[in-house]
Motif scaffolding. Structure first.
Motif, PDB file in Angstrom:
ATOM      1  N   SER A 146     -32.010  21.885  81.042  1.00  0.00           N
ATOM      2  CA  SER A 146     -32.711  23.162  80.860  1.00  0.00           C
ATOM      3  C   SER A 146     -31.723  24.319  80.796  1.00  0.00           C
ATOM      4  O   SER A 146     -31.832  25.201  79.934  1.00  0.00           O
ATOM      5  CB  SER A 146     -33.713  23.385  81.984  1.00  0.00           C
ATOM      6  N   GLU A 147     -30.759  24.322  81.684  1.00  0.00           N
ATOM      7  CA  GLU A 147     -29.736  25.378  81.683  1.00  0.00           C
ATOM      8  C   GLU A 147     -28.909  25.334  80.401  1.00  0.00           C
ATOM      9  O   GLU A 147     -28.602  26.372  79.813  1.00  0.00           O
ATOM     10  CB  GLU A 147     -28.835  25.232  82.906  1.00  0.00           C
ATOM     11  N   TYR A 148     -28.560  24.128  79.969  1.00  0.00           N
ATOM     12  CA  TYR A 148     -27.778  23.977  78.736  1.00  0.00           C
ATOM     13  C   TYR A 148     -28.557  24.528  77.536  1.00  0.00           C
ATOM     14  O   TYR A 148     -28.016  25.291  76.725  1.00  0.00           O
ATOM     15  CB  TYR A 148     -27.433  22.499  78.509  1.00  0.00           C
ATOM     16  N   LEU A 149     -29.816  24.140  77.427  1.00  0.00           N
ATOM     17  CA  LEU A 149     -30.627  24.592  76.289  1.00  0.00           C
ATOM     18  C   LEU A 149     -30.842  26.099  76.314  1.00  0.00           C
ATOM     19  O   LEU A 149     -30.804  26.753  75.269  1.00  0.00           O
ATOM     20  CB  LEU A 149     -31.960  23.854  76.258  1.00  0.00           C
ATOM     21  N   ALA A 150     -31.065  26.652  77.489  1.00  0.00           N
ATOM     22  CA  ALA A 150     -31.242  28.105  77.594  1.00  0.00           C
ATOM     23  C   ALA A 150     -29.989  28.825  77.113  1.00  0.00           C
ATOM     24  O   ALA A 150     -30.075  29.804  76.360  1.00  0.00           O
ATOM     25  CB  ALA A 150     -31.587  28.500  79.018  1.00  0.00           C
ATOM     26  N   ALA A 151     -28.825  28.344  77.501  1.00  0.00           N
ATOM     27  CA  ALA A 151     -27.578  28.953  77.045  1.00  0.00           C
ATOM     28  C   ALA A 151     -27.412  28.765  75.541  1.00  0.00           C
ATOM     29  O   ALA A 151     -27.037  29.700  74.822  1.00  0.00           O
ATOM     30  CB  ALA A 151     -26.391  28.353  77.801  1.00  0.00           C
TER      31      ALA A 151
END
Length: 179
Positions: free
Chosen positions: A19-24
């Protein structure tokens, strides 16, 4: 309307990291899993009322963060987890969760595969039931007639597969005629 992308799956499949990767990657915001912080602060065992509290907390967090999203909102899990866990641990799910499921859809789900090695965490409970829960996730998403893709792979391949799936979803959305 901002599409909501849900990152879901059994324990220890990398949902929060993904989730953090995709948000970035998409320069947007990720809604964290409300239950992680909630459970970390629990004294004693999780109760049925705690599951209801986590349901309301997840919905409130999504509502609060949605206006901050840039074109898409990434959700680290959904309150569907409350249904799955409640049925497993307590034998049934809160009625308000069941009632809300069809009224609170996500536009696209990434179901993270269990091909990652198990990572111990005090908030994880079922290291030997990952395939069992993977089957439940498939069944639940199919029951919702959800648009979803299973994301497999290790390391950067896993992230690349997720981006490819989200890009495919976005492109399908852009090519559909508006009425």
């Amino acid at each position: 309307m901002i599409p909501k992308i849900a990152v879901v799956g059994p324990e220890s499949t990398g949902k929060s990291t993904m989730s953090e990767y995709l948000a970035a990657h998409y320069n947007t915001i990720a809604v964290p899993e409300y239950s992680r912080e909630y459970c970390a602060n629990l004294v004693g065992e999780c109760t049925f009322q705690d599951e209801i509290n986590m349901f309301h907390g997840q919905l409130a967090l999504e509502k609060t963060l949605l206006p901050l999203a840039n074109k898409i909102l990434i959700c680290d899990t959904t309150f569907l987890t409350v249904k799955i866990w409640s049925e497993e641990v307590f034998g049934n799910a809160p009625q308000e969760v069941l009632d809300e499921l069809p009224r609170h859809p996500y536009d696209f789900y990434l179901l993270l595969d269990i091909d990652l090695p198990w990572q111990d965490d005090p908030l994880r409970n079922f290291p030997t039931k990952r395939q069992y829960f993977m089957n439940i996730w498939h069944r639940e998403l199919q029951a919702l007639n959800a648009d979803y893709t299973v994301i497999s792979g290790l390391g950067q391949d896993r992230y690349d597969n997720a981006v490819k799936a989200v890009d495919g979803f976005i492109n399908r959305q852009l090519s559909e005629p508006e009425f």
